[in-house]
Each structure stands twice: as C-alpha cells, then as structure tokens.
Design an enzyme around this catalytic site. Structure first.
Site, mmCIF file in Angstrom:
data_model
loop_
_atom_site.group_PDB
_atom_site.id
_atom_site.type_symbol
_atom_site.label_atom_id
_atom_site.label_comp_id
_atom_site.label_asym_id
_atom_site.label_seq_id
_atom_site.Cartn_x
_atom_site.Cartn_y
_atom_site.Cartn_z
ATOM 1 N N GLY A 76 -98.987 -18.516 -17.022
ATOM 2 C CA GLY A 76 -98.347 -17.349 -17.613
ATOM 3 C C GLY A 76 -96.962 -17.719 -18.108
ATOM 4 O O GLY A 76 -96.348 -18.660 -17.593
ATOM 5 N N GLN A 116 -88.556 -16.583 -20.637
ATOM 6 C CA GLN A 116 -88.640 -18.010 -20.310
ATOM 7 C C GLN A 116 -88.505 -18.915 -21.525
ATOM 8 O O GLN A 116 -88.450 -20.136 -21.385
ATOM 9 C CB GLN A 116 -89.957 -18.301 -19.579
ATOM 10 N N CYS A 173 -92.982 -21.002 -10.445
ATOM 11 C CA CYS A 173 -92.555 -20.509 -11.753
ATOM 12 C C CYS A 173 -92.084 -21.685 -12.603
ATOM 13 O O CYS A 173 -91.362 -22.555 -12.107
ATOM 14 C CB CYS A 173 -91.418 -19.503 -11.560
ATOM 15 N N LEU A 174 -92.490 -21.697 -13.868
ATOM 16 C CA LEU A 174 -92.086 -22.787 -14.769
ATOM 17 C C LEU A 174 -90.568 -22.850 -14.914
ATOM 18 O O LEU A 174 -90.025 -23.906 -15.215
ATOM 19 C CB LEU A 174 -92.721 -22.597 -16.150
ATOM 20 N N HIS A 223 -96.245 -11.221 -11.436
ATOM 21 C CA HIS A 223 -95.174 -12.205 -11.649
ATOM 22 C C HIS A 223 -94.599 -12.083 -13.067
ATOM 23 O O HIS A 223 -93.373 -12.052 -13.244
ATOM 24 C CB HIS A 223 -95.758 -13.609 -11.409
ATOM 25 N N GLU A 224 -95.490 -11.977 -14.068
ATOM 26 C CA GLU A 224 -95.024 -11.946 -15.462
ATOM 27 C C GLU A 224 -94.375 -10.598 -15.804
ATOM 28 O O GLU A 224 -93.395 -10.565 -16.550
ATOM 29 C CB GLU A 224 -96.182 -12.242 -16.425
ATOM 30 N N HIS A 248 -90.930 -10.787 -14.673
ATOM 31 C CA HIS A 248 -90.088 -11.532 -15.617
ATOM 32 C C HIS A 248 -89.548 -10.610 -16.707
ATOM 33 O O HIS A 248 -88.376 -10.684 -17.081
ATOM 34 C CB HIS A 248 -90.889 -12.641 -16.314
HETATM 35 NI NI NI Z 1 -92.443 -17.372 -13.797
#
Ligand code: NI
Length: 163
Positions: free
Chosen positions: A46, A51, A88-89, A130-131, A134
């Site tokens: 995701g 991000q 998380c990226l 999670h997204e 964000h």
């Molecule tokens: Ni993330």
C-alpha cells in the site's frame, strides 16, 4: 511512468491531513499509476499520497488480491481485533505489532470518482486501516505505546545509517 521518491519519517508531510480529492482526471490517473509503480518497486502492499510528498486523501494498494485506488477513503465499519506485525515504507519497514480491527469496510472513490465500498479481513483489512491513517496524517507508530514507538524509530535510524 516515473517512480517517485518515498518520503520518510519524520518528514512533515507524513503528519499532514490530506486534502480531499475533487478532480478526477487524467492527471490523477497518472499519479495513481506512479504510486502503484513506486509501491511495487519498494515491494510494499500500500502507498498513500503523503508518502510521495503530497498531502492528499489518496492511497493505492495491492494486498492479498485486493487491488484498488482509494480517494477520500473512510473506514465506515469494523469488527473484531487482530494483533499482527506491521511496517511502513516510510519507516524502513521496521516491524511492530499493532492492534487493528480484524474486518474493515472501506468507503472511497476510485480514480474515476465512482464511490465504492469494500469489506476485507486480515492483512487487507489492516492495509485499509494503515493507508487511511496515512491520509489523515497518522503513522502506525502513532498507535504504539511510547516505548515501542521509540524502539521502532531508533531501529529505523540505525538502519538508515548503515546504508
Ligand atoms: Ni505506511
């Protein structure tokens, strides 16, 4: 399609509440294509607009067969609870156990502006949550007790220094 640079903690944009998506045009479709490409390149499931440095209510995901674009996302229903590892990226994929709802219903618009609802469970439901977080300027570490949050940040900084 260019791969975008992934913003990393503690860049400010990650804490910004996204602005609603109001224009559904080719530019948005191109942006979503870039986001998918950036996500796949980073081997994530995701990716939210924050991000790649854009505070918008927008994310893409491809997780356990659930592949979608979500503009103006909202979690409208949840049931149950799951405690699983999450990363998380934007924080170097450093994992931590996060408590989330087991099942979640996402309401959002696709890249054409069509509203949809999608209910998922397990990992995909975790991804919805999670997204969507964000998009509201919230990171998974914000859901951790302070000591564990500090541990994730410490490990992330350490791993960054090794690179
Ligand atoms: Ni993330």
């Amino acid at each position: 399609m260019p791969i975008r640079k992934i913003t990393e903690y503690p860049e400010k944009v990650l804490a910004e509440i996204g602005k609603p998506v109001t224009v559904f045009d080719e530019e948005l479709e191109n942006l979503c294509a870039d986001m998918f490409e950036t996500m796949y390149e980073a081997e994530g499931v995701g990716l939210a607009a924050q991000q790649i440095g854009l505070p918008m209510q927008l994310f893409v995901m491809d997780c356990e067969g659930v592949k979608l674009v979500a503009a103006n996302p909202e979690i409208i229903a949840t049931t149950g609870e799951q405690s699983n590892s999450e990363g998380c990226l934007s924080i170097g994929k450093v994992p931590a156990i996060v408590v989330r709802a087991e099942r979640a219903t996402l309401r959002a618009q696709d890249a054409k502006g069509e509203w949809f609802e999608h209910t998922a469970e397990g990992y995909a439901a975790r991804c919805f949550q999670h997204e969507t977080d964000h998009c509201n300027g919230k990171l998974f570490i914000d859901r951790l007790p302070k000591m564990r949050r500090d541990m994730v940040v410490k490990r992330f900084r350490k791993e960054k220094n090794w690179k």
